[in-house]
Design a protein around this motif. Structure first.
Motif, short mmCIF file in Angstrom:
data_model
loop_
_atom_site.label_atom_id
_atom_site.label_comp_id
_atom_site.label_asym_id
_atom_site.label_seq_id
_atom_site.Cartn_x
_atom_site.Cartn_y
_atom_site.Cartn_z
N LEU A 135 0.83 -1.21 0.00
CA LEU A 135 0.00 0.00 0.00
C LEU A 135 0.87 1.25 0.00
CD1 LEU A 135 -2.75 1.41 0.22
CD2 LEU A 135 -2.60 1.12 2.72
N ALA A 136 1.92 1.25 0.82
CA ALA A 136 2.83 2.40 0.87
C ALA A 136 3.51 2.63 -0.48
CB ALA A 136 3.88 2.18 1.96
N ALA A 137 3.90 1.54 -1.14
CA ALA A 137 4.52 1.67 -2.46
C ALA A 137 3.55 2.22 -3.49
CB ALA A 137 5.05 0.30 -2.90
N LEU A 138 2.28 1.80 -3.38
CA LEU A 138 1.25 2.31 -4.30
C LEU A 138 1.03 3.80 -4.09
CD1 LEU A 138 -0.93 1.74 -6.43
CD2 LEU A 138 -2.50 1.18 -4.55
N VAL A 139 0.92 4.20 -2.82
CA VAL A 139 0.73 5.62 -2.51
C VAL A 139 1.94 6.43 -3.00
CG1 VAL A 139 0.50 7.32 -0.65
CG2 VAL A 139 -0.79 5.17 -0.57
N PHE A 140 3.12 5.86 -2.90
CA PHE A 140 4.33 6.58 -3.36
C PHE A 140 4.26 6.84 -4.87
CE2 PHE A 140 8.67 6.72 -4.99
CZ PHE A 140 9.20 7.73 -4.20
N SER A 154 2.94 8.18 2.16
CA SER A 154 3.63 6.94 1.82
C SER A 154 4.73 6.63 2.84
CB SER A 154 4.21 7.06 0.42
OG SER A 154 5.05 5.95 0.14
N TYR A 155 5.48 7.65 3.19
CA TYR A 155 6.58 7.47 4.15
C TYR A 155 6.05 6.99 5.51
CZ TYR A 155 10.83 8.61 6.79
OH TYR A 155 11.95 8.56 7.60
N ALA A 156 4.92 7.56 5.94
CA ALA A 156 4.30 7.14 7.21
C ALA A 156 3.84 5.69 7.13
CB ALA A 156 3.13 8.06 7.55
N LEU A 157 3.31 5.31 5.97
CA LEU A 157 2.86 3.92 5.81
C LEU A 157 4.03 2.94 5.82
CD1 LEU A 157 0.06 4.36 3.11
CD2 LEU A 157 -0.24 3.62 5.48
#
Length: 286
Positions: A135-140, A154-157
């Motif tokens: 999910l974090a990679a997708l948001v990035f 993204s960093y927080a995830l």
């Protein structure tokens, strides 16, 4: 030298627990339990017939030392982004620091697990929060086309994935790796006739590898063939869903009713052969 290696094979090496020179581990360490009375079991100092625990090398130091450095590099990942244009190629530096932070988590886990006898699984089965990481990679990727500020989400995830992975790794480390061995004669071995329910037969014939398994809540119990210097053993261990090997008779597993039900009796109704004396620790070395 060979005699020393043989006698360390079941008890484990003294240096694993930082014991003094010439001091050997006890037959029963803190947290270790014995099989039920329905089992014929013994110990590395007693020998005779029956199942004996074989300890594996503890994995905590090989995992926790690099893991302790991981957040340092994850923090540094944000530095080139918070202070842009302070270093050449700040995006590339951030990507390198980010990669190092996760390599320090995943590579030690993968190597520690694959070094264990009877372990299983691929990269995605490791105790790691792949869902949050994905999910974090997708948001990035989204932040590149939407708004650079989304990158901080993204960093927080990614940090959330790191903390949740720590919890999964702690669950692995609460139970030490070990398996239980029984010396047997393999000439007339037939898994289908010797291993009844709930064991699912993998190989009907004797082999130095998986023979059968029984599913339980957090993984499966595994029975396999083991050979050492011409002697054959039946091995039993708990394989966590992450693929790591764990001692099925340990205090942390006492509340698992499914494991207790399956192991209320041994996998086969057979006391086994006499244990080879070279693997037994003499009384004078206690």
């Amino acid at each position: 030298m060979e005699a020393g290696l043989d006698r360390d094979w079941l008890l484990g090496k003294s240096q694993w627990w930082k014991l003094g020179k010439g001091e050997r581990p006890p037959d029963l360490r803190t947290g270790e339990t014995s099989p039920p009375d329905t089992w014929v079991s013994s110990s590395p100092r007693k020998g005779g017939r029956g199942w004996i625990r074989q300890r594996h090398e503890p994995i905590s130091s090989s995992i926790l030392i690099p893991l302790a450095w991981s957040p340092f590099f994850l923090v540094l990942t944000a530095a080139p982004l918070v202070f842009p244009d302070r270093v050449p190629n700040d995006q590339e530096v951030a990507a390198l620091l980010f990669s190092i932070s996760w390599v320090l988590v995943l590579v030690p886990l993968y190597l520690a697990r694959n070094a264990q006898s009877m372990s299983e699984g691929g990269l995605l089965s490791l105790p790691f929060d792949w869902q949050t990481f994905a999910l974090a990679a997708l948001v990035f990727t989204v932040h590149i086309v939407v708004d650079p500020l989304v990158g901080w989400v993204s960093y927080a995830l990614f940090w959330l994935a790191w903390f949740r992975s720590i919890g999964l790794i702690q669950d692995i480390l609460t139970t030490p790796p070990a398996r239980w061995l029984l010396p047997i004669e393999t000439s007339d071995w037939n898994s289908s006739s010797l291993l009844g329910p709930p064991w699912e037969v993998i190989s009907a014939n004797w082999t130095t590898g998986p023979l059968a398994r029984a599913q339980c809540e957090h993984g499966h119990l595994a029975v396999g063939g083991i050979s050492r210097d011409g002697d054959c053993f039946l091995g039993l261990t708990l394989v966590h869903r992450s693929g790591f090997v764990q001692d099925p008779f340990f205090e942390s597993k006492a509340a698992d009713t499914e494991i207790r039900r399956i192991l209320s009796r041994p996998p086969i109704e057979y006391d086994g052969l006499e244990w080879p004396m070279r693997l037994i620790v003499p009384d004078e070395e206690e």
